[in-house]
Design a protein around this motif. Structure first.
Motif, PDB file in Angstrom:
ATOM      1  N   TYR A  77     -19.922  96.314 -34.795  1.00 34.66           N
ATOM      2  CA  TYR A  77     -20.360  95.155 -34.409  1.00 34.66           C
ATOM      3  C   TYR A  77     -20.328  93.685 -33.952  1.00 34.66           C
ATOM      4  O   TYR A  77     -19.081  93.682 -34.643  1.00 34.66           O
ATOM      5  CB  TYR A  77     -21.992  95.107 -34.718  1.00 34.66           C
ATOM      6  CG  TYR A  77     -21.398  95.381 -36.429  1.00 34.66           C
ATOM      7  CD1 TYR A  77     -22.509  93.890 -37.188  1.00 34.66           C
ATOM      8  CD2 TYR A  77     -21.482  96.687 -36.917  1.00 34.66           C
ATOM      9  CE1 TYR A  77     -22.307  94.411 -38.336  1.00 34.66           C
ATOM     10  CE2 TYR A  77     -21.496  96.476 -38.629  1.00 34.66           C
ATOM     11  CZ  TYR A  77     -21.644  94.826 -39.483  1.00 34.66           C
ATOM     12  OH  TYR A  77     -21.991  95.198 -40.747  1.00 34.66           O
ATOM     13  N   ARG A 102     -29.232  95.693 -32.178  1.00 32.75           N
ATOM     14  CA  ARG A 102     -29.041  94.259 -30.887  1.00 32.75           C
ATOM     15  C   ARG A 102     -30.451  93.605 -31.627  1.00 32.75           C
ATOM     16  O   ARG A 102     -31.920  94.161 -31.009  1.00 32.75           O
ATOM     17  CB  ARG A 102     -29.436  93.309 -29.670  1.00 32.75           C
ATOM     18  CG  ARG A 102     -27.648  94.693 -29.352  1.00 32.75           C
ATOM     19  CD  ARG A 102     -27.505  94.532 -28.044  1.00 32.75           C
ATOM     20  NE  ARG A 102     -28.257  94.916 -27.428  1.00 32.75           N
ATOM     21  CZ  ARG A 102     -28.541  94.356 -26.051  1.00 32.75           C
ATOM     22  NH1 ARG A 102     -27.954  93.574 -25.537  1.00 32.75           N
ATOM     23  NH2 ARG A 102     -29.164  94.877 -24.981  1.00 32.75           N
ATOM     24  N   THR A 157     -25.527  90.641 -32.576  1.00 31.67           N
ATOM     25  CA  THR A 157     -25.548  90.358 -31.109  1.00 31.67           C
ATOM     26  C   THR A 157     -25.011  91.561 -30.598  1.00 31.67           C
ATOM     27  O   THR A 157     -25.591  91.751 -29.643  1.00 31.67           O
ATOM     28  CB  THR A 157     -24.387  89.023 -31.031  1.00 31.67           C
ATOM     29  OG1 THR A 157     -23.352  89.040 -31.880  1.00 31.67           O
ATOM     30  CG2 THR A 157     -25.483  87.750 -31.060  1.00 31.67           C
ATOM     31  N   THR A 158     -24.000  92.569 -30.940  1.00 30.75           N
ATOM     32  CA  THR A 158     -23.855  93.648 -30.749  1.00 30.75           C
ATOM     33  C   THR A 158     -23.714  94.875 -31.256  1.00 30.75           C
ATOM     34  O   THR A 158     -23.484  95.235 -32.356  1.00 30.75           O
ATOM     35  CB  THR A 158     -22.108  92.992 -29.384  1.00 30.75           C
ATOM     36  OG1 THR A 158     -21.150  93.065 -30.297  1.00 30.75           O
ATOM     37  CG2 THR A 158     -22.598  92.571 -28.643  1.00 30.75           C
TER      38      THR A 158
END
Length: 335
Positions: free
Chosen positions: A81, A177, A64-65
């Motif tokens: 992350y 991502r 997601t990041t």
């Protein structure tokens, strides 16, 4: 090399009867001038990071990041992350994460966790590898500060243990991502704190360069970095390389190492100073005569000899002490 050839001519001259030599060898006269003598070689230096895989992901889900990029420096406790919105943090340690850590466990992985908690400021006890009440409370405080579920235990997927921190990292192509991770992927590689700097050279150039010679490297932003020749080696492809090192306690690129991209070697124009510049009275090296007692002299227009000391020589010219600017010295005429 040039100075040596000048001395060889002078020695051959002295061995012959001086009167014969002076009468048979055609000469010209050159005025001593104030100037600079030095020499350098312009070559390409290669700056390159050498990744060492040591960051294994254990989280399963969707990325997601991604909170780091190629070449970024990662420090202890940094979020690197997240997977399914749950962050993953970097910690220092040689033991990879292999189990969830909770109260009652002991081992080197627990010690590595405690070092992370000490750095985060939530644990003040010893890093003794024993997960008891004090460590549990420290984990809860750390989880609260990071905005994750507070339960006093650390999932194996919450931490990536990296052998050396801080370190710059190379990020795997799998860590983007939206990518799906199943666990077990090597998502980061440690680059160390500085890239390696080398200069590929040929055999002919090698003889002109000495270990310890100063090297000026043009940085990507147009500034200059300073290094020196440390040693040389032949790589796996048979290429002779000069190995460069810093001339100070800092690295060659110091705080600007992030300007060197991760991946293929970055070529930077460099100048190897094979003879440091010297300023003073300059004359052709061919003007030297070496006397039987070892004195080096030059002869002026009137046939008078002047004892000189050679300060520096390069490319057929020398800086000397012992004569003044403007004196015309005898030099063998070119054929």
């Amino acid at each position: 090399m040039v100075a040596a050839s000048g001395v060889a001519w002078a020695s051959a001259t002295v061995l012959a009867p001086p009167s014969e030599v002076l009468s048979e060898v055609p000469f010209t006269f050159v005025a001593a001038e104030y100037g600079e003598v030095g020499s350098s070689l312009t070559l390409n230096a290669a700056a390159e990071w050498h990744p060492e895989p040591n960051g294994t992901n254990l989280a399963a889900g969707t990325v997601t990041t991604v909170d780091v990029a190629n070449g970024d420096e990662v420090v202890l406790g940094q979020r690197v992350y997240s997977v399914d919105l749950r962050p993953v943090f970097a910690a220092r340690g040689d033991i990879p994460a292999f189990r969830d850590l909770s109260r009652g466990l002991t081992g080197p992985d627990v010690m590595q966790l405690q070092e992370l908690l000490i750095a985060a400021g939530t644990y003040t006890g010893p890093a003794d590898g024993e997960f008891y009440a004090g460590t549990e409370r420290a984990v809860e405080a750390w989880q609260l500060s990071q905005g994750v579920e507070v339960d006093g235990s650390v999932r194996r997927s919450d931490i990536i243990f990296i052998s050396s921190l801080p370190t710059r990292v190379a990020v795997s192509d799998e860590l983007v991502r939206g990518a799906s991770l199943v666990g077990g992927e090597i998502v980061m590689s440690g680059l160390g704190s500085v890239p390696n700097f080398t200069i590929p050279i040929g055999d002919g150039q090698s003889g002109l360069i000495s270990d310890g010679d100063r090297v000026e490297i043009s940085a990507p932003d147009g500034s200059s970095w300073e290094a020196k020749v440390a040693n040389r080696l032949i790589d796996e492809n048979g290429q002779l390389l000069l190995i460069l090192m810093s001339t100070s306690d800092a690295s060659i690129c110091d705080l600007e190492c992030g300007a060197i991209p991760v991946g293929d070697p970055t070529l930077l124009e460099s100048r190897v100073i094979t003879q440091e510049p010297e300023v003073g009275v300059v004359i052709p090296s061919a003007a030297f005569l070496v006397k039987a007692d070892g004195e080096v002299v030059v002869v002026d227009r009137d046939g008078a000899e002047h004892v000189v000391s050679v300060v520096a020589s390069s490319r057929g010219m020398s800086v000397v002490d012992g004569i003044d600017v403007g004196l015309f010295v005898q030099v063998p005429a070119s054929e």
